[in-house]
Write an enzyme that holds these catalytic residues in place. Structure first.
Site, PDB file in Angstrom:
ATOM      1  N   ASP A  12      18.876 -24.219 -15.571  1.00  0.00           N
ATOM      2  CA  ASP A  12      19.487 -24.194 -14.342  1.00  0.00           C
ATOM      3  C   ASP A  12      19.412 -25.112 -13.459  1.00  0.00           C
ATOM      4  OD1 ASP A  12      20.548 -22.220 -12.004  1.00  0.00           O
ATOM      5  OD2 ASP A  12      18.485 -22.710 -11.136  1.00  0.00           O
ATOM      6  N   ASP A  14      20.344 -25.637  -9.469  1.00  0.00           N
ATOM      7  CA  ASP A  14      19.788 -25.596  -8.129  1.00  0.00           C
ATOM      8  C   ASP A  14      18.560 -25.047  -8.246  1.00  0.00           C
ATOM      9  OD1 ASP A  14      22.065 -26.563  -7.097  1.00  0.00           O
ATOM     10  OD2 ASP A  14      23.082 -24.563  -7.061  1.00  0.00           O
ATOM     11  N   GLY A  49      21.231 -18.457  -7.210  1.00  0.00           N
ATOM     12  CA  GLY A  49      21.713 -17.942  -8.689  1.00  0.00           C
ATOM     13  C   GLY A  49      23.223 -17.282  -8.750  1.00  0.00           C
ATOM     14  N   ARG A  52      29.282 -18.051  -5.222  1.00  0.00           N
ATOM     15  CA  ARG A  52      29.716 -18.454  -3.696  1.00  0.00           C
ATOM     16  C   ARG A  52      30.163 -17.446  -2.968  1.00  0.00           C
ATOM     17  NH1 ARG A  52      33.508 -23.546  -3.250  1.00  0.00           N
ATOM     18  NH2 ARG A  52      31.846 -24.130  -4.913  1.00  0.00           N
ATOM     19  N   SER A 121      26.915 -22.839 -10.185  1.00  0.00           N
ATOM     20  CA  SER A 121      27.729 -23.766  -9.112  1.00  0.00           C
ATOM     21  C   SER A 121      28.954 -24.395  -9.764  1.00  0.00           C
ATOM     22  CB  SER A 121      26.560 -24.650  -8.738  1.00  0.00           C
ATOM     23  OG  SER A 121      27.528 -25.674  -7.777  1.00  0.00           O
ATOM     24  N   ARG A 122      29.671 -24.304  -8.974  1.00  0.00           N
ATOM     25  CA  ARG A 122      31.111 -25.013  -9.243  1.00  0.00           C
ATOM     26  C   ARG A 122      30.957 -26.591  -8.833  1.00  0.00           C
ATOM     27  NH1 ARG A 122      35.928 -21.869  -9.623  1.00  0.00           N
ATOM     28  NH2 ARG A 122      35.272 -19.546  -9.623  1.00  0.00           N
ATOM     29  N   ASN A 123      29.773 -26.923  -8.177  1.00  0.00           N
ATOM     30  CA  ASN A 123      29.684 -28.353  -7.464  1.00  0.00           C
ATOM     31  C   ASN A 123      28.581 -29.229  -8.436  1.00  0.00           C
ATOM     32  OD1 ASN A 123      31.053 -28.242  -5.186  1.00  0.00           O
ATOM     33  ND2 ASN A 123      29.659 -26.876  -4.497  1.00  0.00           N
ATOM     34  N   ASP A 175      15.241 -20.528 -11.713  1.00  0.00           N
ATOM     35  CA  ASP A 175      14.196 -20.368 -10.301  1.00  0.00           C
ATOM     36  C   ASP A 175      14.714 -19.035  -9.768  1.00  0.00           C
ATOM     37  OD1 ASP A 175      16.759 -21.210  -9.550  1.00  0.00           O
ATOM     38  OD2 ASP A 175      15.751 -21.897  -7.442  1.00  0.00           O
TER      39      ASP A 175
HETATM   40  P1  B16 Z   1      28.534 -23.463  -5.410  1.00  0.00           P
HETATM   41  P2  B16 Z   1      22.373 -22.541 -10.039  1.00  0.00           P
HETATM   42  C1  B16 Z   1      23.934 -21.482  -7.965  1.00  0.00           C
HETATM   43  O1  B16 Z   1      23.453 -22.521  -8.635  1.00  0.00           O
HETATM   44  C2  B16 Z   1      22.930 -21.434  -6.949  1.00  0.00           C
HETATM   45  O2  B16 Z   1      21.627 -21.098  -7.177  1.00  0.00           O
HETATM   46  C3  B16 Z   1      23.656 -20.505  -5.833  1.00  0.00           C
HETATM   47  O3  B16 Z   1      22.651 -20.539  -4.536  1.00  0.00           O
HETATM   48  C4  B16 Z   1      24.878 -20.874  -5.559  1.00  0.00           C
HETATM   49  O4  B16 Z   1      25.547 -19.747  -4.515  1.00  0.00           O
HETATM   50  C5  B16 Z   1      25.790 -20.553  -6.832  1.00  0.00           C
HETATM   51  O5  B16 Z   1      25.188 -21.707  -7.652  1.00  0.00           O
HETATM   52  C6  B16 Z   1      27.225 -21.287  -6.676  1.00  0.00           C
HETATM   53  O6  B16 Z   1      27.463 -22.648  -5.975  1.00  0.00           O
HETATM   54  O7  B16 Z   1      28.876 -22.723  -4.149  1.00  0.00           O
HETATM   55  O8  B16 Z   1      27.905 -24.862  -5.532  1.00  0.00           O
HETATM   56  O9  B16 Z   1      29.624 -23.197  -6.621  1.00  0.00           O
HETATM   57  O10 B16 Z   1      20.805 -22.163  -9.372  1.00  0.00           O
HETATM   58  O11 B16 Z   1      23.028 -21.186 -11.088  1.00  0.00           O
HETATM   59  O12 B16 Z   1      22.472 -23.813 -10.593  1.00  0.00           O
HETATM   60 MG    MG Z   2      18.954 -21.759  -9.340  1.00  0.00          MG
END
Ligand code: B16
Ligand code: MG
Length: 222
Positions: A12, A14, A49, A52, A121-123, A175
């Site tokens: 993972d 974030d 996790g 968005r 995450s899309r970022n 996490d």
């Molecule tokens: P984004 P992971 C997740 O990343 C985050 O834990 C979660 O809090 C977030 O809403 C999700 O990505 C979408 O992120 O807005 O950046 O597309 O923990 O799966 O790496």
């Molecule tokens: Mg995470």
């Protein structure tokens, strides 16, 4: 479920590789404050996790505003939050990679274990670029590649297939409770990162990646 020797590790992003969970929280709290309510760190645990738009729904539920906005207004709110989040991400450097992450990824490679990033995450792309760690992963799957976010197992199953690895030989580092659930649903073993009471379904829980290497994982996941 068939469990074989560990052949691949799926990470993972974030909260495991980088501490962007605090940036998500900062941006969501800023949105809540703009909407006129408080959003606590405890509330924020429910967002880890998940996607968005699902995160926005949970936040609006906390603020008692579930029914107030149309879909297009919700998209505007999510875009506003994401803009703030990206401002925080823009200041990241390689110093923001969490302790132990680079060492573990390098050591796994050295022992022939395939590595993948598996993030909702899309970022993820911009974060990998800012921190300079993209080349440490044999495959990257992120929120742009999937249609169903954690706790659905799609992100982990896609990562395993890109590595040509059997799910039973994959170990997931996560996490978030939603991510541990996703790993189990994928037929994979998991290492929870964080507090054990928040990650009851994980096979093992560790405070972070510092000090973790191939040798200790091999002892845990034969
Ligand atoms: P984004 P992971 C997740 O990343 C985050 O834990 C979660 O809090 C977030 O809403 C999700 O990505 C979408 O992120 O807005 O950046 O597309 O923990 O799966 O790496
Ligand atoms: Mg995470």
């Amino acid at each position: 479920m068939i469990r074989t020797m560990m052949t691949a590790c799926l990470f993972d992003l974030d909260g495991v590789i980088v501490d962007t969970a605090r940036f998500h929280y900062k941006a969501w709290r800023r949105l809540a404050s703009r909407l006129g309510f408080d959003f606590t760190e405890d509330d924020n645990e429910r967002l880890k996790g998940v996607s968005r738009m699902r995160s926005l729904d949970i936040l609006l539920d906390v603020g008692g505003m579930s029914e107030r906005f149309t879909d297009s207004e919700k998209q505007e709110l999510a875009d506003l939050k994401n803009g703030w989040y990206l401002e925080y991400v823009a200041a990241m450097t390689s110093a923001d990679v969490l302790p132990g992450a680079v060492g573990l990824l390098t050591d796994l490679r050295r022992h022939g274990i395939a590595t993948a990033l598996a993030s909702s995450s899309r970022n993820a792309g911009v974060i990998l670029q800012r921190t300079g760690i993209a080349t440490l992963f044999d495959a990257v799957v992120d929120g742009n590649d999937i249609t169903r976010a954690k706790p659905d197992p799609q992100v982990f199953l896609l990562a395993a297939s890109r590595l040509d690895a059997e799910p039973g030989g994959c170990v997931v580092f996560e996490d978030a409770g939603a991510g541990i659930e996703a790993a189990s649903a994928a037929g994979m073993r998991s290492v929870g990162i964080g507090a054990a009471d928040r990650l009851p379904g994980a096979d093992v829980v560790l405070p972070g990646l510092a000090g973790v290497d191939y040798g200790c994982l091999k002892g845990l996941f034969v």
